[in-house]
Design a protein around this motif. Structure first.
Motif, PDB file in Angstrom:
ATOM      1  N   LEU A   4       5.833 107.655  19.312  1.00 42.11           N
ATOM      2  CA  LEU A   4       4.381 107.724  19.146  1.00 42.11           C
ATOM      3  C   LEU A   4       3.728 108.268  20.417  1.00 42.11           C
ATOM      4  O   LEU A   4       2.849 109.138  20.350  1.00 42.11           O
ATOM      5  CB  LEU A   4       3.812 106.340  18.813  1.00 42.11           C
ATOM      6  CG  LEU A   4       2.295 106.259  18.707  1.00 42.11           C
ATOM      7  CD1 LEU A   4       1.784 107.102  17.540  1.00 42.11           C
ATOM      8  CD2 LEU A   4       1.842 104.816  18.568  1.00 42.11           C
ATOM      9  N   ILE A   5       4.156 107.798  21.572  1.00 45.04           N
ATOM     10  CA  ILE A   5       3.599 108.265  22.843  1.00 45.04           C
ATOM     11  C   ILE A   5       3.900 109.745  23.036  1.00 45.04           C
ATOM     12  O   ILE A   5       3.018 110.516  23.446  1.00 45.04           O
ATOM     13  CB  ILE A   5       4.126 107.407  24.011  1.00 45.04           C
ATOM     14  CG1 ILE A   5       3.530 106.000  23.914  1.00 45.04           C
ATOM     15  CG2 ILE A   5       3.806 108.044  25.357  1.00 45.04           C
ATOM     16  CD1 ILE A   5       4.178 104.978  24.817  1.00 45.04           C
ATOM     17  N   ARG A   6       5.100 110.175  22.727  1.00 43.32           N
ATOM     18  CA  ARG A   6       5.433 111.607  22.821  1.00 43.32           C
ATOM     19  C   ARG A   6       4.546 112.424  21.891  1.00 43.32           C
ATOM     20  O   ARG A   6       4.075 113.499  22.257  1.00 43.32           O
ATOM     21  CB  ARG A   6       6.909 111.834  22.482  1.00 43.32           C
ATOM     22  CG  ARG A   6       7.845 111.550  23.628  1.00 43.32           C
ATOM     23  CD  ARG A   6       9.266 112.052  23.342  1.00 43.32           C
ATOM     24  NE  ARG A   6       9.916 111.295  22.283  1.00 43.32           N
ATOM     25  CZ  ARG A   6      10.541 110.139  22.458  1.00 43.32           C
ATOM     26  NH1 ARG A   6      10.592 109.587  23.649  1.00 43.32           N
ATOM     27  NH2 ARG A   6      11.118 109.523  21.451  1.00 43.32           N
ATOM     28  N   ARG A   7       4.323 111.906  20.690  1.00 46.75           N
ATOM     29  CA  ARG A   7       3.461 112.605  19.723  1.00 46.75           C
ATOM     30  C   ARG A   7       2.032 112.717  20.240  1.00 46.75           C
ATOM     31  O   ARG A   7       1.388 113.747  20.093  1.00 46.75           O
ATOM     32  CB  ARG A   7       3.469 111.840  18.405  1.00 46.75           C
ATOM     33  CG  ARG A   7       3.809 112.713  17.243  1.00 46.75           C
ATOM     34  CD  ARG A   7       3.794 111.959  15.948  1.00 46.75           C
ATOM     35  NE  ARG A   7       2.859 112.653  15.089  1.00 46.75           N
ATOM     36  CZ  ARG A   7       2.422 112.202  13.946  1.00 46.75           C
ATOM     37  NH1 ARG A   7       2.798 111.031  13.506  1.00 46.75           N
ATOM     38  NH2 ARG A   7       1.601 112.898  13.229  1.00 46.75           N
ATOM     39  N   ARG A   9       1.061 112.690  23.406  1.00 46.70           N
ATOM     40  CA  ARG A   9       1.054 113.657  24.514  1.00 46.70           C
ATOM     41  C   ARG A   9       1.023 115.079  23.975  1.00 46.70           C
ATOM     42  O   ARG A   9       0.259 115.923  24.458  1.00 46.70           O
ATOM     43  CB  ARG A   9       2.295 113.483  25.383  1.00 46.70           C
ATOM     44  CG  ARG A   9       2.274 112.297  26.274  1.00 46.70           C
ATOM     45  CD  ARG A   9       3.571 112.245  27.071  1.00 46.70           C
ATOM     46  NE  ARG A   9       3.709 110.974  27.752  1.00 46.70           N
ATOM     47  CZ  ARG A   9       4.878 110.469  28.114  1.00 46.70           C
ATOM     48  NH1 ARG A   9       6.007 111.107  27.853  1.00 46.70           N
ATOM     49  NH2 ARG A   9       4.919 109.312  28.745  1.00 46.70           N
ATOM     50  N   ALA A  10       1.869 115.362  22.995  1.00 44.39           N
ATOM     51  CA  ALA A  10       1.921 116.708  22.413  1.00 44.39           C
ATOM     52  C   ALA A  10       0.611 117.061  21.718  1.00 44.39           C
ATOM     53  O   ALA A  10       0.129 118.195  21.817  1.00 44.39           O
ATOM     54  CB  ALA A  10       3.098 116.808  21.436  1.00 44.39           C
ATOM     55  N   PHE A  11       0.041 116.110  21.020  1.00 45.67           N
ATOM     56  CA  PHE A  11      -1.237 116.308  20.328  1.00 45.67           C
ATOM     57  C   PHE A  11      -2.322 116.695  21.339  1.00 45.67           C
ATOM     58  O   PHE A  11      -3.064 117.649  21.150  1.00 45.67           O
ATOM     59  CB  PHE A  11      -1.616 115.027  19.582  1.00 45.67           C
ATOM     60  CG  PHE A  11      -2.877 115.112  18.773  1.00 45.67           C
ATOM     61  CD1 PHE A  11      -2.858 115.576  17.467  1.00 45.67           C
ATOM     62  CD2 PHE A  11      -4.090 114.706  19.313  1.00 45.67           C
ATOM     63  CE1 PHE A  11      -4.023 115.640  16.711  1.00 45.67           C
ATOM     64  CE2 PHE A  11      -5.269 114.762  18.570  1.00 45.67           C
ATOM     65  CZ  PHE A  11      -5.228 115.238  17.269  1.00 45.67           C
ATOM     66  N   ALA A  12      -2.411 115.941  22.437  1.00 47.60           N
ATOM     67  CA  ALA A  12      -3.420 116.217  23.469  1.00 47.60           C
ATOM     68  C   ALA A  12      -3.142 117.546  24.162  1.00 47.60           C
ATOM     69  O   ALA A  12      -4.063 118.339  24.399  1.00 47.60           O
ATOM     70  CB  ALA A  12      -3.456 115.082  24.479  1.00 47.60           C
ATOM     71  N   ALA A  13      -1.881 117.812  24.470  1.00 46.29           N
ATOM     72  CA  ALA A  13      -1.521 119.054  25.164  1.00 46.29           C
ATOM     73  C   ALA A  13      -1.826 120.272  24.316  1.00 46.29           C
ATOM     74  O   ALA A  13      -2.344 121.283  24.823  1.00 46.29           O
ATOM     75  CB  ALA A  13      -0.045 119.029  25.556  1.00 46.29           C
ATOM     76  N   ALA A  14      -1.541 120.224  23.033  1.00 42.28           N
ATOM     77  CA  ALA A  14      -1.784 121.363  22.147  1.00 42.28           C
ATOM     78  C   ALA A  14      -3.261 121.717  22.072  1.00 42.28           C
ATOM     79  O   ALA A  14      -3.622 122.860  21.777  1.00 42.28           O
ATOM     80  CB  ALA A  14      -1.236 121.070  20.752  1.00 42.28           C
ATOM     81  N   ARG A  15      -4.117 120.771  22.355  1.00 43.49           N
ATOM     82  CA  ARG A  15      -5.565 120.983  22.279  1.00 43.49           C
ATOM     83  C   ARG A  15      -6.206 121.083  23.667  1.00 43.49           C
ATOM     84  O   ARG A  15      -7.407 121.164  23.789  1.00 43.49           O
ATOM     85  CB  ARG A  15      -6.204 119.839  21.477  1.00 43.49           C
ATOM     86  CG  ARG A  15      -5.831 119.933  20.003  1.00 43.49           C
ATOM     87  CD  ARG A  15      -5.875 118.581  19.299  1.00 43.49           C
ATOM     88  NE  ARG A  15      -5.468 118.749  17.899  1.00 43.49           N
ATOM     89  CZ  ARG A  15      -4.210 118.800  17.481  1.00 43.49           C
ATOM     90  NH1 ARG A  15      -3.214 118.703  18.345  1.00 43.49           N
ATOM     91  NH2 ARG A  15      -3.938 118.961  16.202  1.00 43.49           N
ATOM     92  N   LEU A  73      -5.513 102.813  22.990  1.00 38.67           N
ATOM     93  CA  LEU A  73      -4.849 101.902  23.917  1.00 38.67           C
ATOM     94  C   LEU A  73      -3.510 102.471  24.379  1.00 38.67           C
ATOM     95  O   LEU A  73      -3.195 102.439  25.573  1.00 38.67           O
ATOM     96  CB  LEU A  73      -4.650 100.531  23.276  1.00 38.67           C
ATOM     97  CG  LEU A  73      -3.937  99.504  24.153  1.00 38.67           C
ATOM     98  CD1 LEU A  73      -4.693  99.247  25.452  1.00 38.67           C
ATOM     99  CD2 LEU A  73      -3.732  98.217  23.369  1.00 38.67           C
ATOM    100  N   THR A  74      -2.723 102.997  23.454  1.00 40.51           N
ATOM    101  CA  THR A  74      -1.425 103.546  23.852  1.00 40.51           C
ATOM    102  C   THR A  74      -1.597 104.784  24.720  1.00 40.51           C
ATOM    103  O   THR A  74      -0.832 104.993  25.668  1.00 40.51           O
ATOM    104  CB  THR A  74      -0.524 103.864  22.640  1.00 40.51           C
ATOM    105  OG1 THR A  74      -1.198 104.750  21.751  1.00 40.51           O
ATOM    106  CG2 THR A  74      -0.126 102.604  21.910  1.00 40.51           C
ATOM    107  N   ARG A  75      -2.601 105.596  24.449  1.00 46.10           N
ATOM    108  CA  ARG A  75      -2.851 106.787  25.280  1.00 46.10           C
ATOM    109  C   ARG A  75      -3.290 106.360  26.678  1.00 46.10           C
ATOM    110  O   ARG A  75      -2.826 106.915  27.677  1.00 46.10           O
ATOM    111  CB  ARG A  75      -3.905 107.682  24.621  1.00 46.10           C
ATOM    112  CG  ARG A  75      -4.169 108.963  25.373  1.00 46.10           C
ATOM    113  CD  ARG A  75      -3.007 109.939  25.287  1.00 46.10           C
ATOM    114  NE  ARG A  75      -3.366 111.170  25.973  1.00 46.10           N
ATOM    115  CZ  ARG A  75      -2.569 111.809  26.812  1.00 46.10           C
ATOM    116  NH1 ARG A  75      -1.338 111.375  27.032  1.00 46.10           N
ATOM    117  NH2 ARG A  75      -2.959 112.900  27.421  1.00 46.10           N
TER     118      ARG A  75
END
Length: 115
Positions: A4-7, A9-15, A73-75
């Protein structure tokens, strides 16, 4: 949890959103989402709050807001380098020391601070 944390990070990075994901901004967003979750319960009786998930519309809203709170919270924890699972276990360990079952069973009173 790691996936979930990797997802996230990728979600934020892609945007290109990492620039906005400061601890301050994430904490504020978390508080806002917690408020939105709270609003779903605001006018319910205690009995209605227990069965809120039985109503498809209300249940969907509560589930969605709970997910928002969890994701922020996790982010936030990821950005700050907090292992949430370890932190939660540490907090439970502290609770076990502060609130022994024999003394606090069925009681809502606060324990004195640990010395």
């Amino acid at each position: 949890m790691d996936e979930l944390i990797r997802r996230q990070r990728a979600f934020a990075a892609a945007r290109d959103w990492e620039q906005f994901h400061t601890p301050k901004n994430l904490a504020m967003a978390l508080a806002g989402e917690a408020g939105e979750l709270l609003a779903e319960f605001q006018w319910l009786t205690p009995e209605e709050s227990v069965t809120v998930m039985d109503d498809p519309d209300a249940g969907h809203r509560v589930r969605s807001e709970a997910a928002d709170v969890f994701l922020y919270l996790t982010r936030l924890a990821d950005v700050l380098g907090i292992d949430l699972v370890q932190a939660a276990n540490d907090k439970l360990d502290e609770g076990e020391r502060r609130y022994d079952a024999a003394t606090y069973r069925g009681s809502a009173r606060k324990a004195p601070p640990l010395s």
